[in-house]
Design a protein around this motif. Structure first.
Motif, PDB file in Angstrom:
ATOM      1  N   GLU A 270      30.272  51.035  34.320  1.00 32.21           N
ATOM      2  CA  GLU A 270      30.841  49.533  34.578  1.00 32.21           C
ATOM      3  C   GLU A 270      29.955  48.337  34.748  1.00 32.21           C
ATOM      4  O   GLU A 270      28.712  48.503  34.877  1.00 32.21           O
TER       5      GLU A 270
ATOM      6  N   TYR B 162      32.198  44.416  38.313  1.00 33.20           N
ATOM      7  CA  TYR B 162      33.167  45.305  38.473  1.00 33.20           C
ATOM      8  C   TYR B 162      32.885  46.527  39.530  1.00 33.20           C
ATOM      9  O   TYR B 162      33.550  46.939  40.430  1.00 33.20           O
TER      10      TYR B 162
ATOM     11  N   HIS C 124      33.401  46.018  43.154  1.00 32.67           N
ATOM     12  CA  HIS C 124      34.881  46.188  43.804  1.00 32.67           C
ATOM     13  C   HIS C 124      35.030  47.608  44.085  1.00 32.67           C
ATOM     14  O   HIS C 124      36.368  47.881  44.514  1.00 32.67           O
TER      15      HIS C 124
ATOM     16  N   VAL D 135      41.997  40.282  34.058  1.00 34.61           N
ATOM     17  CA  VAL D 135      40.880  40.744  35.037  1.00 34.61           C
ATOM     18  C   VAL D 135      41.543  41.425  36.001  1.00 34.61           C
ATOM     19  O   VAL D 135      41.112  42.327  36.693  1.00 34.61           O
TER      20      VAL D 135
ATOM     21  N   TYR E  82      43.276  44.350  35.220  1.00 37.24           N
ATOM     22  CA  TYR E  82      42.129  45.596  35.164  1.00 37.24           C
ATOM     23  C   TYR E  82      41.754  45.952  36.480  1.00 37.24           C
ATOM     24  O   TYR E  82      41.609  47.095  36.852  1.00 37.24           O
ATOM     25  N   LEU E  83      41.204  45.189  37.423  1.00 37.49           N
ATOM     26  CA  LEU E  83      40.748  45.512  38.633  1.00 37.49           C
ATOM     27  C   LEU E  83      41.712  46.121  39.743  1.00 37.49           C
ATOM     28  O   LEU E  83      41.342  47.012  40.453  1.00 37.49           O
TER      29      LEU E  83
ATOM     30  N   MET F  53      41.343  49.926  37.043  1.00 36.50           N
ATOM     31  CA  MET F  53      40.293  50.523  37.654  1.00 36.50           C
ATOM     32  C   MET F  53      40.542  51.648  38.496  1.00 36.50           C
ATOM     33  O   MET F  53      39.885  52.600  38.808  1.00 36.50           O
TER      34      MET F  53
END
Length: 198
Positions: free
Chosen positions: A112, A116, A119, A157, A160-161, A165
């Protein structure tokens, strides 16, 4: 056999066979839109060490200035050649050079971008980064149409996070805990089958 030797025994002959195809793709990318043939992006590798991940450029050369680092649906930044390269996954072929350089493995958690990785939950951060990142893994297969999955969401975003993810990280942890050359072979063949069949 060590994982590094396994990677080289598969990657070096593969590169020799694929060089003519890669040369054609490079010419296509160069003629299709202004900018370099290769896209380089800083990713986080084993032990938290950053490296430049290589791909055939599939977007406008200034794409990162025009939008987020996640790609959503029919992103207008994607070039004509890039649409095919992304769908066929041929844009990933230059990462074979990352494998030869020892920055990546054929199979492993996908690397990544640093923002990212920041996180990643503390309890699994070191575990995921304890192995070389890979060109493919089970998460890559599961989320092969990730950009389509993010199409239409209000905040790609954040989605995704917060949603994608964490699932990927579960796959990464599972791989680290169960990794073996036999598992790598199964993932490579499964990746090949998914790419060819689609």
């Amino acid at each position: 056999m060590t994982k590094r030797l396994f990677d080289l025994l598969l990657t070096l002959p593969g590169l020799l066979l694929l060089l003519p195809l890669m040369a054609v793709i490079a010419l296509w990318v160069r003629l299709d839109s202004p900018g370099p043939v290769l896209f380089r992006q800083q990713r986080v590798g084993r032990g938290g060490v950053s490296f430049a991940l290589l791909k055939f450029r599939s977007m406008r050369f200034d794409a990162e200035k025009l939008g987020p680092k996640v790609t959503v649906g029919a992103d207008p930044r994607i070039t004509r050649s890039g649409q095919f390269l992304r769908k066929s996954k041929l844009d990933e072929l230059p990462q074979l050079f990352n494998v030869v350089m020892g920055q990546m493995s054929l199979v492993g958690p996908r690397p990544e971008v640093p923002e990212y990785v920041a996180h990643y939950p503390a309890e699994i951060h070191d575990k995921v980064l304890s192995v070389p990142p890979g060109i493919t893994d089970l998460a890559s297969i599961e989320f092969r149409n990730e950009n389509a999955m993010l199409e239409g969401v209000d905040d790609p975003v954040a989605t995704y996070l917060n949603e994608i993810m964490p699932i990927k990280l579960d796959y990464y942890v599972s791989y680290v805990e169960q990794r073996s050359l036999w598992l790598d072979l199964k993932i490579i063949f499964r990746t090949f089958w998914v790419v060819v069949s689609h």
